[in-house]
Structures are given as C-alpha cells and as structure tokens.
Write a protein that holds these residues in place. Structure first.
Motif, PDB file in Angstrom:
ATOM      1  N   PRO A 146       0.796  -1.241   0.000  1.00 19.45           N
ATOM      2  CA  PRO A 146       0.000   0.000   0.000  1.00 19.45           C
ATOM      3  C   PRO A 146       0.823   1.283   0.000  1.00 19.45           C
ATOM      4  N   ALA A 186      -2.530   5.935   1.812  1.00 21.00           N
ATOM      5  CA  ALA A 186      -2.470   4.475   1.801  1.00 21.00           C
ATOM      6  C   ALA A 186      -3.782   3.841   2.259  1.00 21.00           C
ATOM      7  N   ASP A 205      -8.258  -0.311  -1.175  1.00 13.41           N
ATOM      8  CA  ASP A 205      -7.396  -1.499  -1.144  1.00 13.41           C
ATOM      9  C   ASP A 205      -6.572  -1.637  -2.420  1.00 13.41           C
ATOM     10  N   SER A 222      -1.865   2.046  -4.518  1.00  9.85           N
ATOM     11  CA  SER A 222      -0.563   2.050  -3.870  1.00  9.85           C
ATOM     12  C   SER A 222       0.045   3.447  -3.990  1.00  9.85           C
TER      13      SER A 222
END
Length: 440
Positions: free
Chosen positions: A43, A150, A154, A157
């Motif tokens: 992440p 972050a 999900d 990145s």
C-alpha cells in the motif's frame, strides 16, 4: 553489465528493456517489481536518497514501460491540498470526478469521492499515486496527506519520492508505516558506466570512456551529481577533441589530450552547480580568452587595461618597493647620497634573487616616497592619488598585506610580473631595470 529482471507477471521483453534503461539500478528495480503486483501491491512505499540518484527515473521507466495506471503529482507544484486531490481524480477518472470536490476539500471528502468512482469503474490493476519532490515535511505531516493516501482504497498504492528521511515526515498522531527503500549515491565506477553511454557517434566508445575517466578524476571529489557531471561532460567534450580535429594528436595520445583539456577543466571547477552562463556563452568566453592569450604572448591580460598617468608611476613605485630591499632606497632615489662603497652596499653572502623569493610587503609611506622620487613633476599628496591606489587594489594589481582595521600604516604587495611592469614603464619612458637591485 545489466542483468535481466525477472517477474512472473510481466513480459520478459519489457523487463529486458527496463534493465537497459536503468543501468546500475537493477537491484532497486527488481525490488520494486516484487512489491508491485498486478492485482495486489504494497500500500505505501517511501523511496529516499540524494538528488540525482535515479529515484524518479526508475519509477517513471517502470510505469511507462509496463503501462501501469498511475498519476505523478509534485508537492512543489501542488501548493494546496485541493490541487493535489484534483490532480489525482482528474488523472484517474476525468474532469467530471474532479468537479465533485467541494471548495476547500478535506481528506474525507477526497476518500468518499474516490471510493464512489472506484465502485462505478473498478480497476483491473493496482492504481499508483506517485508523489515526487516531497521536500516539505510540514506539508505532509500537518495535512496527513502522504500517510493517509495508503488508506484510501485497497487497490491503490502510494509511492513517495523524497530527499528527506521518513522520520521527518512521520506525524505525531501515528500513521501507516510505509516500506522504506533507499537509493544510495552512484559510485565512481557506476558514474563512469552511465556517462559512457552518452558517447558521441563520431568517436569510439573507448575514446569517450577515457574522456569520462579524466572528467571524473577532476570533478568526482567535489561533485557527484549525475546531472551536473553530464552537463560538464557535454560542455567540455568539444575542447577535448580539438587536437584530434586539428590533426595534432590521435585517440590513443591520452597525455596530449589531457594537457589540452586540463586548464579548461580547472576553470570549470569554479562554476560547478552555479550555471552562471549558458553552454553557448561558456564556449564563446573560452574562444575569446584564447584569442587574448595569443595576442598577449606572455604578458598579463592587465596590459590591455588603460591606466591613468600617475597610476602607472604608482605601480612602478610599488614594484620597486616590493623587489628592492629598504636599505637600498637611499642608493637609488636620493640624489646627493654621497659615496657608498659597493662592498658595504652588497652583502657578502647575498646570492638569492629577490625576484625568485617573490614580492615582499611594504608600507604605504615608502611607496609614496619612491613615487615622488621617480615621477617627473612635483605632485602634491591629494585624495586623487590615494583613490588611484585603491583602484590598483581593486584591479588586483596591488594586494593589501595588512589587516583592514590597520589604518596607521597599511602594507601592500605588488602583484604584477616583470614583463608587465616593463611594458608599463615603456609607456612613460622610464627605465625600471636601472632601479632594480637584482640587476646591478
């Protein structure tokens, strides 16, 4: 030699091309690829290192060649948080998504709009937000932008590029800790390998590599910035090749080529990082200096500086005071000094020339006494005479040998050569050799 990058999720041909475009950064590139999976990525990655260590170039080449969905944002260009949010939404979802941001948006507003757009158009690959030039720790910590990116979604990145370590960015309230990746400085061998790839097509690779080796031998101790070294290499290469173009040397005559380029590299060391003039202006300055040096033929370039009449005599007096012992002034400048035996005038063991020992400091009153003795007419001490002495110091024809706070008896040194003072003396019909102790 560049080794092939290996990653099961990407095409081998693209990985081979990335390895060729990233010399001496294969280890960092392979580590980044292992962290950047096609469907799941780490992440948050924090990449730090000094300027011109390949951070931005490595990320740009990976994103471009692998065609990954990403957005590059600069913390320098984005003066406010709103501009940063707008640029991210505009790159990923278009102008309609960016228009949904309210005036003065907060991080929660950005996260809400981002997740809404992701639900409408889900991503097949991980999206990358690359934040470059993270120079202001206050911007990142106070606004919570870098660590909280972050937690947006999900399948996103965040990659942060900075010259500052992560400890300066960590907020006091705590945050998600990114993975730290350090880009170390290039070694001398790595700089040699990278700069040698920029060779001129008209010359062999061995010849350009030897030129880079000479360049690094001069500049590596004071400059290890790849961009500055590349600029210096392009700027001075034409001067390095002059003996070849004139037929005076071959590519294997390294010693001749070095002697030709050495004075120019020393001059270039004075302006490392400054970029005071452009490359074209620098080349013109070099050509003008060579023409002037050819015309002077051993005389100082100050010969062409027109001096006032009394300034010439002041300079002559300063030269005589620097190279004649003080005890000889009576012999040279007093008319009725009486008879002085030569055995008493010259020391028995005095064999070393004063011109070999260099100029010696003298007080101002001694120079003025010699000046009034050698000048043709009677000159009264005035502000004009003292201002001309200051002008000679400004022109670096005289050097002040005493401290600035010493007002009662300042001392000076004459900073001109023998050829130069002879040329000045001829313009006023003064035979200076007759007044020099070394030529008795």
């Amino acid at each position: 030699m560049t080794g092939p990058l290996q990653h099961p999720g990407y095409d081998e041909e693209k990985l081979r091309k990335i390895a060729e475009l990233l010399p001496c950064r294969e280890v960092q590139a392979e580590l980044l690829l292992s962290l950047m999976g096609q469907h799941r990525s780490y992440p948050a990655i924090f990449i730090y290192g000094h300027r011109a260590s390949g951070k931005s170039h490595t990320i740009n080449m990976i994103m471009k060649e692998l065609e990954l969905p990403h957005v590059m944002v600069s913390c320098v260009e984005c003066l406010s948080v709103a501009l940063l949010f707008e640029q991210v939404l505009l790159s990923f979802f278009g102008a309609d998504a960016a228009a949904l941001l309210p005036r003065g948006p907060s991080l929660s507003d950005f996260v809400r709009i981002y997740r809404q757009q992701c639900s409408d158009s889900p991503a097949k690959q991980t999206r990358y937000i690359v934040s470059a030039k993270c120079l202001s720790a206050a911007f990142s910590a106070n606004n919570g932008i870098s660590p909280c990116f972050a937690q947006v979604e999900d399948n996103v990145s965040v990659i942060l590029l900075s010259e500052i370590v992560w400890d300066k960015f960590r907020p006091n309230t705590g945050c998600f800790e990114p993975l730290l990746l350090h880009f170390s400085d290039y070694s001398k061998g790595e700089l040699q390998q990278i700069l040698s790839k920029d060779r001129h097509p008209s010359y062999s690779a061995e010849f350009y590599s030897s030129y880079i080796n000479i360049l690094l031998g001069v500049f590596y101790s004071v400059c290890r910035d790849l961009r500055e070294l590349r600029h210096l290499a392009a700027l001075n290469f034409s001067k390095f090749c002059e003996p070849l173009e004139e037929g005076k040397a071959k590519e294997s005559d390294t010693h001749k080529l070095w002697r030709n380029i050495e004075p120019h590299l020393k001059k270039a060391m004075r302006t490392v990082y400054l970029r005071e003039v452009s490359s074209l202006q620098w080349e013109k300055m070099q050509e003008m200096e060579e023409k002037e040096a050819g015309a002077v033929r051993g005389l100082s370039a100050h010969t062409h500086v027109e001096l006032p009449y009394y300034s010439k005599f002041l300079l002559i007096a300063a030269y005589l005071a620097s190279y004649n012992p003080a005890r000889t002034d009576k012999r040279f400048f007093v008319k009725h000094h009486g008879k002085i035996k030569k055995t008493n005038f010259l020391k028995k063991n005095e064999k070393t020339s004063n011109h070999l020992l260099g100029p010696k400091p003298f007080p101002l009153d001694r120079m003025l006494a010699i000046f009034h003795s050698v000048v043709d007419s009677r000159v009264a001490p005035s502000a004009s005479i003292f201002s001309q002495i200051s002008s000679l110091v400004t022109l670096q024809l005289l050097n002040q040998a005493s401290h600035d706070d010493q007002l009662d008896a300042p001392k000076y040194k004459c900073a001109v050569s023998m050829d130069f003072i002879c040329a000045i003396s001829r313009t006023v019909n003064f035979d200076i050799v007759k007044y020099l102790y070394d030529f008795l």
